[in-house]
Write an enzyme that holds these catalytic residues in place. Structure first.
Site, short mmCIF file in Angstrom:
data_model
loop_
_atom_site.label_atom_id
_atom_site.label_comp_id
_atom_site.label_asym_id
_atom_site.label_seq_id
_atom_site.Cartn_x
_atom_site.Cartn_y
_atom_site.Cartn_z
N GLU A 96 0.84 -1.21 0.00
CA GLU A 96 0.00 0.00 0.00
C GLU A 96 0.87 1.25 0.00
OE1 GLU A 96 -2.47 1.66 -0.66
OE2 GLU A 96 -4.03 1.47 0.87
N ASP A 97 0.31 2.35 -0.48
CA ASP A 97 1.07 3.60 -0.50
C ASP A 97 1.07 4.29 0.86
OD1 ASP A 97 -1.63 4.23 -0.66
OD2 ASP A 97 -1.44 5.60 -2.36
N ASP A 100 -3.97 6.00 6.40
CA ASP A 100 -4.42 7.17 7.16
C ASP A 100 -5.47 6.73 8.18
OD1 ASP A 100 -5.23 9.64 8.05
OD2 ASP A 100 -6.01 10.35 6.14
N PHE A 148 -0.88 16.34 4.31
CA PHE A 148 -1.34 15.72 3.08
C PHE A 148 -0.17 15.70 2.12
CE2 PHE A 148 -3.25 15.28 -1.04
CZ PHE A 148 -4.15 14.25 -0.79
N ARG A 161 1.55 12.72 -9.08
CA ARG A 161 1.96 11.33 -8.82
C ARG A 161 3.41 11.08 -9.23
NH1 ARG A 161 -2.30 8.06 -7.22
NH2 ARG A 161 -4.32 8.46 -8.16
P1 IMP Z 1 -7.32 5.46 4.49
O1 IMP Z 1 -8.37 4.57 3.89
O2 IMP Z 1 -7.92 6.63 5.23
O3 IMP Z 1 -6.29 4.75 5.31
O4 IMP Z 1 -6.60 6.18 3.31
C1 IMP Z 1 -5.75 5.49 2.48
C2 IMP Z 1 -5.82 5.97 1.04
O5 IMP Z 1 -6.14 7.35 0.95
C3 IMP Z 1 -4.44 5.83 0.47
O6 IMP Z 1 -4.34 4.59 -0.19
C4 IMP Z 1 -4.35 7.02 -0.47
O7 IMP Z 1 -4.82 6.67 -1.73
C5 IMP Z 1 -5.24 8.06 0.14
N1 IMP Z 1 -4.49 9.01 0.98
C6 IMP Z 1 -4.48 9.11 2.33
N2 IMP Z 1 -3.70 10.10 2.75
C7 IMP Z 1 -3.16 10.65 1.65
C8 IMP Z 1 -2.22 11.75 1.43
O8 IMP Z 1 -1.70 12.41 2.34
N3 IMP Z 1 -1.92 12.00 0.13
C9 IMP Z 1 -2.45 11.32 -0.93
N4 IMP Z 1 -3.31 10.30 -0.76
C10 IMP Z 1 -3.67 9.98 0.51
MG MG Z 2 -3.98 4.11 -2.05
#
Ligand code: IMP
Ligand code: MG
Length: 170
Positions: A96-97, A100, A148, A161
């Site tokens: 995963e990238d 959050d 962010f 990206r």
């Molecule tokens: P989560 O579901 O809240 O954990 O968010 C995860 C997904 O939200 C990641 O796979 C990203 O695609 C996107 N995301 C969360 N934070 C960021 C950020 O700071 N920059 C860009 N994408 C983010």
């Molecule tokens: Mg993602």
């Protein structure tokens, strides 16, 4: 808008090499083949560079899910594509990238578990430490605060990206 560098290219490269070694050492005790599941689109660069440094046979699969619009989570997951090969009885590593709220990963892990992999681990390039996301992360590239970030695969409305570093918008 100007982008400030948070993690530069050299730091990324060096950390990914270390992470790849940690991952290789972990799996070598059990297997010589793993099945990587990349989460699109944000993990593309991390996926590629990490796997090029892993000294094991690696099968590739991808899932494409999204929950973000702009710089905040919509709280709902949209699945745009899903794995197309069996992971039953395999050593699966989800790549995963960024984590959050953990919503995206929790969703993916819940469904991947149903296919009964032998082992299911997670590596994330970045972990935001603001939320108590409640997901067990086995390998983490960098922990970051409440910013962010964009670049190295991460986007703001599909922009930025392809920056070779991780930056934040001022
Ligand atoms: P989560 O579901 O809240 O954990 O968010 C995860 C997904 O939200 C990641 O796979 C990203 O695609 C996107 N995301 C969360 N934070 C960021 C950020 O700071 N920059 C860009 N994408 C983010
Ligand atoms: Mg993602």
């Amino acid at each position: 808008m100007s982008i400030k560098i948070l993690i530069d290219e050299d730091t990324i490269r060096k950390r990914i090499k270390e992470l790849a070694k940690e991952i290789t050492d972990y799996y070598k005790q059990y297997t010589n083949t793993i099945h990587a599941v990349g989460v699109l689109k944000g993990s593309v660069h991390f996926f590629s560079e990490l796997i090029l440094n892993i000294d094991l046979n690696v099968k590739y699969s991808f899932v494409h899910v999204s929950s973000y619009q702009g710089s905040s989570s919509t709280g709902r997951i949209r699945v745009k594509s899903w794995i197309d090969e069996s992971i039953e009885d395999e050593y699966v590593l989800v790549i995963e990238d960024i984590v959050d709220t953990g919503l995206t990963l929790r969703y993916i892990l819940k469904y991947l578990r149903k296919y009964r992999p032998k082992d299911l681990k997670v590596v994330t390039f970045l972990e935001k430490t603001v939320c108590d996301h409640g997901v067990d992360l086995d390998f983490v590239g960098f922990k970051i605060g409440n910013v962010f970030v964009v670049g190295y695969g991460l986007d703001y409305n599909e922009k930025y990206r392809n920056l070779p570093y991780v930056g934040y918008i001022e």
